[in-house]
Design a protein around this motif. Structure first.
Motif, PDB file in Angstrom:
ATOM      1  N   GLN A  98      69.159  28.178   0.417  1.00  6.81           N
ATOM      2  CA  GLN A  98      70.548  27.810  -0.672  1.00  6.81           C
ATOM      3  C   GLN A  98      70.846  26.830  -0.961  1.00  6.81           C
ATOM      4  O   GLN A  98      70.362  25.778  -0.648  1.00  6.81           O
ATOM      5  CB  GLN A  98      71.782  28.900  -0.051  1.00  6.81           C
ATOM      6  CG  GLN A  98      71.814  30.195   0.506  1.00  6.81           C
ATOM      7  CD  GLN A  98      71.782  31.279  -0.524  1.00  6.81           C
ATOM      8  OE1 GLN A  98      72.345  31.123  -1.811  1.00  6.81           O
ATOM      9  NE2 GLN A  98      70.422  31.614  -0.875  1.00  6.81           N
ATOM     10  N   ASN A  99      71.656  27.365  -2.131  1.00  5.06           N
ATOM     11  CA  ASN A  99      71.591  25.376  -2.858  1.00  5.06           C
ATOM     12  C   ASN A  99      73.322  24.929  -2.473  1.00  5.06           C
ATOM     13  O   ASN A  99      74.345  24.592  -2.861  1.00  5.06           O
ATOM     14  CB  ASN A  99      71.948  25.346  -4.012  1.00  5.06           C
ATOM     15  CG  ASN A  99      71.409  24.037  -5.153  1.00  5.06           C
ATOM     16  OD1 ASN A  99      70.629  23.465  -4.617  1.00  5.06           O
ATOM     17  ND2 ASN A  99      72.297  23.998  -6.085  1.00  5.06           N
ATOM     18  N   ARG A 167      79.137  22.667   0.443  1.00  6.98           N
ATOM     19  CA  ARG A 167      79.784  21.903  -0.765  1.00  6.98           C
ATOM     20  C   ARG A 167      78.625  22.706  -1.134  1.00  6.98           C
ATOM     21  O   ARG A 167      77.459  22.725  -1.000  1.00  6.98           O
ATOM     22  CB  ARG A 167      79.868  20.600  -0.942  1.00  6.98           C
ATOM     23  CG  ARG A 167      81.657  20.595  -0.404  1.00  6.98           C
ATOM     24  CD  ARG A 167      81.422  19.320  -1.058  1.00  6.98           C
ATOM     25  NE  ARG A 167      83.172  18.532   0.123  1.00  6.98           N
ATOM     26  CZ  ARG A 167      83.840  17.950  -1.053  1.00  6.98           C
ATOM     27  NH1 ARG A 167      84.448  18.841  -1.922  1.00  6.98           N
ATOM     28  NH2 ARG A 167      84.914  17.784  -0.093  1.00  6.98           N
ATOM     29  N   ASP A 168      79.243  23.809  -2.359  1.00  4.63           N
ATOM     30  CA  ASP A 168      78.371  23.761  -3.303  1.00  4.63           C
ATOM     31  C   ASP A 168      77.498  22.703  -4.250  1.00  4.63           C
ATOM     32  O   ASP A 168      78.155  21.227  -4.266  1.00  4.63           O
ATOM     33  CB  ASP A 168      78.642  24.690  -4.533  1.00  4.63           C
ATOM     34  CG  ASP A 168      77.603  25.121  -5.618  1.00  4.63           C
ATOM     35  OD1 ASP A 168      76.671  25.695  -5.446  1.00  4.63           O
ATOM     36  OD2 ASP A 168      78.432  24.285  -6.682  1.00  4.63           O
ATOM     37  N   ILE A 175      82.579  25.384  -0.260  1.00  6.76           N
ATOM     38  CA  ILE A 175      83.035  26.198  -0.554  1.00  6.76           C
ATOM     39  C   ILE A 175      82.701  27.363   1.375  1.00  6.76           C
ATOM     40  O   ILE A 175      83.228  28.255   1.239  1.00  6.76           O
ATOM     41  CB  ILE A 175      81.315  27.023  -0.521  1.00  6.76           C
ATOM     42  CG1 ILE A 175      80.314  26.238  -0.027  1.00  6.76           C
ATOM     43  CG2 ILE A 175      81.183  27.095  -1.773  1.00  6.76           C
ATOM     44  CD1 ILE A 175      78.552  26.848  -0.428  1.00  6.76           C
ATOM     45  N   ALA A 176      83.069  25.979   2.414  1.00  4.85           N
ATOM     46  CA  ALA A 176      83.239  26.845   3.929  1.00  4.85           C
ATOM     47  C   ALA A 176      83.321  25.773   4.873  1.00  4.85           C
ATOM     48  O   ALA A 176      82.515  24.347   4.338  1.00  4.85           O
ATOM     49  CB  ALA A 176      81.698  27.609   4.092  1.00  4.85           C
ATOM     50  N   PHE A 177      83.619  26.262   5.561  1.00  4.70           N
ATOM     51  CA  PHE A 177      83.231  24.798   7.265  1.00  4.70           C
ATOM     52  C   PHE A 177      83.407  25.743   8.338  1.00  4.70           C
ATOM     53  O   PHE A 177      83.523  26.652   8.212  1.00  4.70           O
ATOM     54  CB  PHE A 177      84.868  24.076   6.962  1.00  4.70           C
ATOM     55  CG  PHE A 177      86.071  24.621   7.386  1.00  4.70           C
ATOM     56  CD1 PHE A 177      86.493  24.492   8.652  1.00  4.70           C
ATOM     57  CD2 PHE A 177      87.016  24.535   6.271  1.00  4.70           C
ATOM     58  CE1 PHE A 177      87.848  24.932   8.522  1.00  4.70           C
ATOM     59  CE2 PHE A 177      88.405  25.326   5.870  1.00  4.70           C
ATOM     60  CZ  PHE A 177      88.432  25.811   7.578  1.00  4.70           C
ATOM     61  N   ALA A 178      82.730  24.781   9.303  1.00  5.75           N
ATOM     62  CA  ALA A 178      82.470  25.190  10.487  1.00  5.75           C
ATOM     63  C   ALA A 178      83.180  24.741  11.667  1.00  5.75           C
ATOM     64  O   ALA A 178      83.250  22.777  11.123  1.00  5.75           O
ATOM     65  CB  ALA A 178      81.178  25.895  10.762  1.00  5.75           C
ATOM     66  N   ALA A 198      80.771  31.626  -0.837  1.00  2.00           N
ATOM     67  CA  ALA A 198      79.501  31.446   0.789  1.00  2.00           C
ATOM     68  C   ALA A 198      79.220  33.136   1.289  1.00  2.00           C
ATOM     69  O   ALA A 198      78.260  32.656   2.294  1.00  2.00           O
ATOM     70  CB  ALA A 198      80.499  30.705   1.864  1.00  2.00           C
ATOM     71  N   ALA A 199      80.272  33.569   1.845  1.00  2.65           N
ATOM     72  CA  ALA A 199      79.920  34.278   2.052  1.00  2.65           C
ATOM     73  C   ALA A 199      78.708  35.523   1.585  1.00  2.65           C
ATOM     74  O   ALA A 199      78.086  36.001   1.994  1.00  2.65           O
ATOM     75  CB  ALA A 199      80.954  35.737   1.905  1.00  2.65           C
ATOM     76  N   ARG A 200      78.322  35.447  -0.125  1.00  2.00           N
ATOM     77  CA  ARG A 200      77.400  35.568  -0.848  1.00  2.00           C
ATOM     78  C   ARG A 200      76.525  34.881  -0.302  1.00  2.00           C
ATOM     79  O   ARG A 200      75.003  35.285  -0.500  1.00  2.00           O
ATOM     80  CB  ARG A 200      77.289  35.702  -1.914  1.00  2.00           C
ATOM     81  CG  ARG A 200      78.264  36.773  -2.267  1.00  2.00           C
ATOM     82  CD  ARG A 200      78.765  37.610  -3.579  1.00  2.00           C
ATOM     83  NE  ARG A 200      79.090  36.555  -3.938  1.00  2.00           N
ATOM     84  CZ  ARG A 200      80.811  36.182  -4.453  1.00  2.00           C
ATOM     85  NH1 ARG A 200      81.427  36.713  -4.006  1.00  2.00           N
ATOM     86  NH2 ARG A 200      80.537  35.344  -5.372  1.00  2.00           N
ATOM     87  N   ARG A 201      75.890  34.142   0.228  1.00  3.75           N
ATOM     88  CA  ARG A 201      75.062  32.922   0.215  1.00  3.75           C
ATOM     89  C   ARG A 201      74.816  32.743   1.348  1.00  3.75           C
ATOM     90  O   ARG A 201      74.160  31.709   2.240  1.00  3.75           O
ATOM     91  CB  ARG A 201      75.211  31.272  -0.218  1.00  3.75           C
ATOM     92  CG  ARG A 201      75.364  31.523  -2.088  1.00  3.75           C
ATOM     93  CD  ARG A 201      76.497  30.660  -2.693  1.00  3.75           C
ATOM     94  NE  ARG A 201      75.923  28.864  -2.484  1.00  3.75           N
ATOM     95  CZ  ARG A 201      76.045  27.907  -3.369  1.00  3.75           C
ATOM     96  NH1 ARG A 201      77.735  27.852  -3.713  1.00  3.75           N
ATOM     97  NH2 ARG A 201      75.378  27.371  -3.264  1.00  3.75           N
ATOM     98  N   TYR A 202      74.884  33.367   2.318  1.00  2.00           N
ATOM     99  CA  TYR A 202      74.316  33.395   4.424  1.00  2.00           C
ATOM    100  C   TYR A 202      75.147  31.624   4.875  1.00  2.00           C
ATOM    101  O   TYR A 202      73.991  31.890   6.030  1.00  2.00           O
ATOM    102  CB  TYR A 202      72.882  32.983   4.410  1.00  2.00           C
ATOM    103  CG  TYR A 202      72.653  34.507   3.492  1.00  2.00           C
ATOM    104  CD1 TYR A 202      72.338  35.741   4.326  1.00  2.00           C
ATOM    105  CD2 TYR A 202      71.612  34.088   2.453  1.00  2.00           C
ATOM    106  CE1 TYR A 202      72.320  37.412   3.073  1.00  2.00           C
ATOM    107  CE2 TYR A 202      71.647  35.877   1.609  1.00  2.00           C
ATOM    108  CZ  TYR A 202      71.243  36.946   2.167  1.00  2.00           C
ATOM    109  OH  TYR A 202      70.714  38.690   1.852  1.00  2.00           O
ATOM    110  N   VAL A 203      76.131  31.358   4.753  1.00  3.90           N
ATOM    111  CA  VAL A 203      76.415  30.212   5.698  1.00  3.90           C
ATOM    112  C   VAL A 203      76.651  30.438   6.858  1.00  3.90           C
ATOM    113  O   VAL A 203      76.367  29.357   7.368  1.00  3.90           O
ATOM    114  CB  VAL A 203      77.788  29.484   4.128  1.00  3.90           C
ATOM    115  CG1 VAL A 203      78.722  28.026   5.297  1.00  3.90           C
ATOM    116  CG2 VAL A 203      77.363  29.668   2.933  1.00  3.90           C
TER     117      VAL A 203
END
Length: 287
Positions: A98-99, A167-168, A175-178, A198-203
């Motif tokens: 993913q990008n 980040r994209d 787009i997400a954080f852990a 992010a959910a669609r990009r397997y984050v």
């Protein structure tokens, strides 16, 4: 919420005044401006203990089962990946292609949390709406999700640990954080929040893979803990990636030690001590 979404409030409503004050405070801030309170590190660590399940390892009461992965016998993340079913290996391969960028951000004592911004709050809201709201017509579900998101955002920004920020690449948008915490010989995947994109990009899968990688490479870590799950589906998903749901998880995951940080600069003048921390240490000595 009534102030933000109310469409029939009188002009002199105190709720409208509250909104106007909030807009005046934040009008000069962009989405990435950090607005969290500068909480001391010892307070952050104490705030982290409840979500980590300290009630069970201190003998107060039993919490829900945790999903654990033992890493002592793994020499590399490739060993772990090879042990997984073919479908899981394909998913991790997609996640790696993913990008997006990933940045590690320690949560410092006496400073705003690095994820206390509107950008990160949006991730929490989208995550909770996606999880709780049954459909676009589920108005009650939307407000339940929004209320849950506020509480979860306040919670994660008050705790200790490290943020892995996604980040994209093209837009630069979060787009997400852990949110991860290391204590004793265990590293905990404390929180994870992702936008719909992010959910669609397997984050999430990427964040788990990198958490396992760091744990294997760290001689001070024996266990990766993904915590309790809200549904059987979540337990089964974690199980497919080698995380076993354990009822007596403190017998496996060793939390009886200090909090550890990648950057020693997180300490705000002194290392935390006293109070609850001394109590935990004394319990550990008597076990």
């Amino acid at each position: 919420m009534a102030a933000v979404f109310g469409s029939n409030l009188p002009p002199d409503s105190p709720m409208l005044t509250m909104i106007q004050r909030a807009e005046s405070v934040y009008k000069d801030n962009d989405d990435d401006t950090l607005t969290g309170a500068p909480i001391p590190l010892h307070s952050r660590e104490q705030s982290s203990l409840g979500a980590m399940g300290a009630a069970q390892w201190t003998g107060q009461w039993k919490t829900r089962p945790h999903s654990l992965l033992q890493v002592q016998n793994l020499t590399s993340v490739d060993d772990w990946i090879k042990s997984l079913p073919r479908g899981c290996r394909r998913t991790l391969k997609k996640a790696s292609a993913q990008n997006y960028t990933v940045t590690s951000k320690p949560i410092y004592g006496s400073r705003p949390a690095p994820h206390s911004s509107l950008s990160h709050f949006r991730c929490v809201v989208e995550h909770e709406v996606r999880t709780i709201q049954a459909s676009e017509m589920d108005v009650e579900g939307f407000f339940d999700a929004l209320s849950e998101a506020v509480g979860r955002y306040v919670g994660t920004t008050r705790m200790a640990g490290t943020i892995r920020e996604y980040r994209d690449v093209e837009s630069g948008v979060v787009i997400a954080f852990a949110h991860e915490v290391k204590k004793g010989r265990t590293v905990r995947g404390q929180w994870f929040y992702a936008s719909d994109d992010a959910a669609r990009r397997y984050v999430w899968f990427h964040s788990v893979m990198e958490l396992v990688r760091r744990a294997i490479e760290d001689d001070g870590v024996d266990t990766v803990d993904l915590g309790p799950s809200g549904t059987w589906e979540s337990i089964e998903l974690k199980g497919r990636y080698g995380f076993e749901s354990v009822d007596d998880w403190p017998a496996v995951a060793d939390y009886m030690g200090d909090f550890y940080y990648e950057d020693e600069g997180v300490y705000d003048g002194k290392r935390p001590g006293g109070g609850l921390f001394e109590l935990l240490k004394s319990i550990n000595k008597n076990v």
